[in-house]
Design a protein around this motif. Structure first.
Motif, PDB file in Angstrom:
ATOM      1  N   UNK A   1       0.836  -1.193   0.000  1.00  0.00           N
ATOM      2  CA  UNK A   1       0.000   0.000   0.000  1.00  0.00           C
ATOM      3  C   UNK A   1       0.877   1.251   0.000  1.00  0.00           C
ATOM      4  N   UNK A   2       0.452   2.259  -0.769  1.00  0.00           N
ATOM      5  CA  UNK A   2       1.204   3.499  -0.869  1.00  0.00           C
ATOM      6  C   UNK A   2       0.348   4.642  -0.304  1.00  0.00           C
ATOM      7  N   UNK A   3       0.898   5.333   0.692  1.00  0.00           N
ATOM      8  CA  UNK A   3       0.159   6.394   1.385  1.00  0.00           C
ATOM      9  C   UNK A   3       0.931   7.692   1.300  1.00  0.00           C
ATOM     10  N   UNK A  29       6.125   2.420   7.592  1.00  0.00           N
ATOM     11  CA  UNK A  29       7.203   1.837   6.787  1.00  0.00           C
ATOM     12  C   UNK A  29       7.688   0.530   7.401  1.00  0.00           C
ATOM     13  N   UNK A  30       7.792   0.502   8.722  1.00  0.00           N
ATOM     14  CA  UNK A  30       8.245  -0.723   9.381  1.00  0.00           C
ATOM     15  C   UNK A  30       7.267  -1.868   9.118  1.00  0.00           C
ATOM     16  N   UNK A  31       5.989  -1.505   8.952  1.00  0.00           N
ATOM     17  CA  UNK A  31       4.962  -2.513   8.697  1.00  0.00           C
ATOM     18  C   UNK A  31       4.842  -2.862   7.217  1.00  0.00           C
ATOM     19  N   UNK A  32       5.674  -2.244   6.386  1.00  0.00           N
ATOM     20  CA  UNK A  32       5.719  -2.627   4.979  1.00  0.00           C
ATOM     21  C   UNK A  32       5.046  -1.688   4.011  1.00  0.00           C
ATOM     22  N   UNK A  33       4.460  -0.585   4.487  1.00  0.00           N
ATOM     23  CA  UNK A  33       3.803   0.362   3.598  1.00  0.00           C
ATOM     24  C   UNK A  33       4.828   1.303   2.961  1.00  0.00           C
ATOM     25  N   UNK A  34       4.507   1.800   1.782  1.00  0.00           N
ATOM     26  CA  UNK A  34       5.306   2.839   1.138  1.00  0.00           C
ATOM     27  C   UNK A  34       4.654   4.174   1.460  1.00  0.00           C
ATOM     28  N   UNK A  79      -4.425   9.178  -0.002  1.00  0.00           N
ATOM     29  CA  UNK A  79      -3.878  10.517   0.213  1.00  0.00           C
ATOM     30  C   UNK A  79      -4.570  11.093   1.444  1.00  0.00           C
ATOM     31  N   UNK A  80      -3.792  11.337   2.475  1.00  0.00           N
ATOM     32  CA  UNK A  80      -4.313  11.815   3.757  1.00  0.00           C
ATOM     33  C   UNK A  80      -3.933  13.284   3.910  1.00  0.00           C
ATOM     34  N   UNK A  81      -4.934  14.157   3.937  1.00  0.00           N
ATOM     35  CA  UNK A  81      -4.706  15.593   4.010  1.00  0.00           C
ATOM     36  C   UNK A  81      -4.905  16.049   5.456  1.00  0.00           C
ATOM     37  N   UNK A 357      -7.309   2.274   6.357  1.00  0.00           N
ATOM     38  CA  UNK A 357      -7.036   2.431   4.922  1.00  0.00           C
ATOM     39  C   UNK A 357      -7.607   1.248   4.142  1.00  0.00           C
ATOM     40  N   UNK A 358      -7.359   0.052   4.635  1.00  0.00           N
ATOM     41  CA  UNK A 358      -7.812  -1.144   3.928  1.00  0.00           C
ATOM     42  C   UNK A 358      -9.326  -1.227   3.907  1.00  0.00           C
ATOM     43  N   UNK A 359      -9.974  -0.871   5.010  1.00  0.00           N
ATOM     44  CA  UNK A 359     -11.435  -0.911   5.043  1.00  0.00           C
ATOM     45  C   UNK A 359     -12.033   0.108   4.090  1.00  0.00           C
ATOM     46  N   UNK A 360     -11.439   1.294   4.050  1.00  0.00           N
ATOM     47  CA  UNK A 360     -11.958   2.330   3.158  1.00  0.00           C
ATOM     48  C   UNK A 360     -11.774   1.944   1.700  1.00  0.00           C
ATOM     49  N   UNK A 361     -10.726   1.186   1.417  1.00  0.00           N
ATOM     50  CA  UNK A 361     -10.516   0.698   0.059  1.00  0.00           C
ATOM     51  C   UNK A 361     -11.331  -0.556  -0.245  1.00  0.00           C
TER      52      UNK A 361
END
Length: 373
Positions: A1-3, A29-34, A79-81, A357-361
């Protein structure tokens, strides 16, 4: 996932939102997200500077700057504003439209770290019905009141638990620390007047330290006459304006006999959360705080505290004198349990964000209860 995280500031510019984003990004990042931060701070330690977000001055060409921001946010899943309600509302609306109108739009989320009575800011939050993250029930409840159909998600803030040593300038007596940013809104004028009243009355059984003295953007708003009154006591080593890193904040608060958090506003302008008060609770430190925003909620189940009215110098002076005279209360097992509960929530923050994020997607069902409307 890219955030992508879009914010007006990034560390070292001080602010609770910058502290949260820095810790959240590191853990994601430690959990693997970009993950990347797009911010308006040129000297940021871990953020990409984007002119559209610079607070010191508006972009010379807003259309070009907006195009650059949209391009920087392309290719992200989320994208989190952060704090879209505070600055350049027309530009933020155009940004949201541009992102959502892409062939493969990202999931766009607003993230409120504080509130304002500015209706134009609330209108930004209503625009296109985006989900909103709030970090306290104090903020979430106000969002639900003002935007009844809003999709509101309460998620705990992130905070680094990494610690580094901090050495205070020399002092004597009780060590009183205000670990907030040096500013009028954080109650710095109230605390300075209170300790100056005590010092001027001949009481020198304490040293007052105020953190957050290196301002990169915002003026302190403190009156020159008040600073002039404090100057002789600074020379005598009874008042110190200091600055330390987020990692050093743990050691600084640990060394304090008690801490002050006298945010000077209430209602929608009150303290939105207070990371430093949460740190004080986790470290078992007594706290004197005002009845501002989330502070009395956060401190509700905590024993070693005094809650005083906002903007009340006499009440703060008397509260300080009470603990100097009688000694500070010790935390109980219940207080330590509350501190551990807060620590666990900070540890879960990044995982809770990923779950949202995953639920919203729509990639999978939610894990555990989530207060949402």
């Amino acid at each position: 996932m890219k955030i992508a995280h879009i914010n007006w500031i990034a560390l070292p510019t001080s602010g609770g939102d910058a502290v949260h984003i820095d810790a959240l990004v590191a853990e994601l990042r430690r959990l693997g997200a970009t993950t990347e931060v797009l911010a308006g701070t040129r000297s940021a330690a871990d953020a990409r500077y984007v002119e559209a977000l610079a607070l010191a001055s508006p972009p010379r060409d807003e259309q070009r700057a907006l195009n650059e921001l949209v391009a920087a946010a392309e290719g992200f899943d989320v994208v989190q504003i952060h704090n879209p309600q505070f600055h350049r509302p027309a530009m933020i609306k155009r940004l949201v439209d541009r992102l959502l109108d892409q062939p493969r739009p990202p999931k766009v989320i607003h993230n409120m770290h504080a509130m304002s009575d500015d209706e134009e800011g609330w209108d930004v939050l209503r625009h296109r019905g985006l989900p909103i993250i709030a970090h306290s029930s104090y903020i979430a409840d106000e969002v639900r009141r003002r935007i009844p159909r809003a999709e509101v998600h309460e998620l705990f803030l992130s905070l680094t638990l990494t610690r580094r040593e901090y050495a205070f300038p020399p002092g004597s007596g009780a060590l009183i620390l205000q670990p907030t940013r040096l500013s009028k809104w954080k109650g710095s004028a109230i605390s300075l007047q209170a300790v100056l009243d005590l010092l001027d009355a001949g009481r020198e059984d304490f040293t007052f330290y105020h953190a957050g003295s290196e301002q990169l953007i915002w003026p302190t708003g403190l009156d020159e006459a008040l600073l002039a009154r404090a100057a002789p006591w600074q020379r005598r080593g009874r008042i110190h304006f200091i600055h330390y890193s987020v990692e050093q904040s743990w050691d600084a608060i640990q060394q304090a006999d008690f801490v002050l958090h006298p945010t000077s506003d209430s209602g929608s302008h009150g303290e939105p959360f207070s990371l430093t008060t949460a740190q004080a609770i986790m470290l078992g430190k007594p706290v004197i705080a005002t009845d501002s925003g989330n502070l009395p909620i956060l401190l509700g189940g905590y024993g070693p505290k005094q809650i005083i009215p906002t903007k009340n110098v006499d009440a703060l002076r008397d509260a300080i004198a009470l603990w100097l005279d009688r000694g500070v209360p010790a935390p109980t097992e219940a207080d330590r349990a509350l501190g551990e509960s807060l620590r666990q929530r900070f540890l879960r923050s990044a995982r809770d964000h990923i779950s949202l994020y995953e639920r919203l997607q729509g990639s999978r069902a939610p894990e555990g209860p989530q207060r949402t409307s």
